[in-house]
Enzyme design. Sequence first.
Site, mmCIF file in Angstrom:
data_model
loop_
_atom_site.group_PDB
_atom_site.id
_atom_site.type_symbol
_atom_site.label_atom_id
_atom_site.label_comp_id
_atom_site.label_asym_id
_atom_site.label_seq_id
_atom_site.Cartn_x
_atom_site.Cartn_y
_atom_site.Cartn_z
ATOM 1 N N CYS A 23 3.145 -9.091 2.610
ATOM 2 C CA CYS A 23 3.127 -9.405 3.601
ATOM 3 C C CYS A 23 2.005 -10.575 3.698
ATOM 4 O O CYS A 23 1.132 -10.671 3.062
ATOM 5 C CB CYS A 23 2.270 -8.275 4.459
ATOM 6 S SG CYS A 23 3.633 -6.838 4.734
ATOM 7 N N TYR A 180 5.938 4.061 5.226
ATOM 8 C CA TYR A 180 6.824 3.703 6.241
ATOM 9 C C TYR A 180 7.761 4.778 6.745
ATOM 10 O O TYR A 180 7.839 5.823 6.214
ATOM 11 C CB TYR A 180 7.141 2.416 6.153
ATOM 12 C CG TYR A 180 6.014 1.297 6.047
ATOM 13 C CD1 TYR A 180 4.969 1.279 6.647
ATOM 14 C CD2 TYR A 180 6.034 0.457 4.785
ATOM 15 C CE1 TYR A 180 3.712 0.506 6.512
ATOM 16 C CE2 TYR A 180 4.825 -0.397 4.708
ATOM 17 C CZ TYR A 180 3.852 -0.236 5.373
ATOM 18 O OH TYR A 180 2.648 -0.974 5.041
ATOM 19 N N ARG A 228 13.501 0.516 -2.350
ATOM 20 C CA ARG A 228 12.014 0.811 -2.764
ATOM 21 C C ARG A 228 11.634 2.030 -2.329
ATOM 22 O O ARG A 228 11.773 2.477 -1.002
ATOM 23 C CB ARG A 228 10.975 -0.469 -2.295
ATOM 24 C CG ARG A 228 9.689 -0.041 -2.642
ATOM 25 C CD ARG A 228 8.619 -1.323 -2.503
ATOM 26 N NE ARG A 228 8.820 -2.161 -3.661
ATOM 27 C CZ ARG A 228 7.818 -3.367 -3.818
ATOM 28 N NH1 ARG A 228 6.950 -3.524 -2.932
ATOM 29 N NH2 ARG A 228 8.010 -3.917 -4.964
ATOM 30 N N LEU A 299 0.284 -3.790 -10.633
ATOM 31 C CA LEU A 299 -0.693 -4.291 -11.613
ATOM 32 C C LEU A 299 -0.277 -4.721 -12.837
ATOM 33 O O LEU A 299 -0.757 -4.460 -14.104
ATOM 34 C CB LEU A 299 -1.732 -3.068 -11.796
ATOM 35 C CG LEU A 299 -2.570 -3.063 -10.485
ATOM 36 C CD1 LEU A 299 -3.763 -1.857 -10.795
ATOM 37 C CD2 LEU A 299 -3.195 -4.049 -9.738
ATOM 38 N N ARG A 322 0.523 -9.608 -6.555
ATOM 39 C CA ARG A 322 -0.620 -10.174 -6.840
ATOM 40 C C ARG A 322 -0.784 -11.539 -7.712
ATOM 41 O O ARG A 322 -1.503 -12.502 -7.491
ATOM 42 C CB ARG A 322 -1.997 -9.276 -6.914
ATOM 43 C CG ARG A 322 -1.962 -8.298 -5.557
ATOM 44 C CD ARG A 322 -3.180 -7.313 -5.934
ATOM 45 N NE ARG A 322 -3.635 -6.494 -4.868
ATOM 46 C CZ ARG A 322 -2.770 -5.576 -4.443
ATOM 47 N NH1 ARG A 322 -1.842 -4.724 -5.393
ATOM 48 N NH2 ARG A 322 -3.235 -4.764 -3.448
#
Length: 362
Positions: A23, A180, A228, A299, A322
């Site tokens: 996002c 969601y 997902r 991660l 990330r």
Amino acid sequence: MLFEPYKLRDLTLRNRIIVSPMCQYSSEDGFANDWHLVHLGSRAVGGAAVVFTEAAAVEARGRISPQDLGIYKDEHIEMLSRITTFVKSQGAIPAMQIAHAGRKASTRRPWEQPAGVIKPEDGGWITVGPTTAPFAPNYPVPVALDEAGIAQIVQDFVAAAKRALAAGFELIELHFAHGYLAHEFYSPMSNTRTDKYGGSLENRIRFALETTEAVRKIWPERLPLFARISSSDWVEGGWDVTHSVELAKQLHARGVDLIDCSSGGNVVDAKIPLVPLYQVPFAEQIRRDAKVPTAAVGLITTPEEGERILNHGQADVIVMAREFLRDPYFPMYAAAELDVDLPWPKQYERAKLARAAKRISA
């Protein structure tokens, strides 16, 4: 292994590295803009095989925040087409995750205060969910969807997939994770309905399966479809990996080519062990027991970690978030670390030669 091609239907990924949906909270009324072009385009230049947009809402009230990307208007297509054209020109596959935030919609961006709900009078909206239970005390109280409302959202996913195809996307992912709407339906922690969309596992996964069937009917056979899921709620009595294996089997039977194995997001006080590779066992078990290709995500930050996951048969592709925010050109770095000769853009080749010379002298 990380830089081996991977074939999915008629597409061939140039390697196994995928940019995860992330996002950006930078849209107005769902429209993509120059931020998205540069953000996504730079990851394509950097060598990723697939570049996903952030979750794109299938209807306006399905946005997490008012600044979320959308795919609920035909007018959204024009700018998205510009993005897909550039991503493809760099050898990457443009992909879109389509989503509905359900009861976790109408909230502020992470850096805005106060956190939590945006009331309708302040620019928010009435949210929907399987029941009227909110995600947390500072989240909106949703309206429980009736069967007509559920059917309409299924059609919103179909319309969104058609727009994504018109915009030039070659892969879509159904966002059934992170608390969601679809996850709200399949998790017993949030679904206490007593109709055909609640109660048994078969009933709770019905919305996800109906959405998948409807989208796969209009999504071209030559193009892949991902889903997902949250592999676990991380709480006793909640959704767990054994349920995820069954859901993965059912999704695969309806035309999903790969399960993107994330977790959590539906229980506010879940204790999630945020350590490197913490979700990889989910990808491994679902791949083995459901006999469906999987993506490992969460991660994963080094080339060696990605290589090891693939070599051990724990997943088929690596999805990174990330680390791509820290380094849009991670695949270039990874290739150098693994002694793989990855082609660089002509504009950047001088830097590649300089790096190679430095490595030799060292």
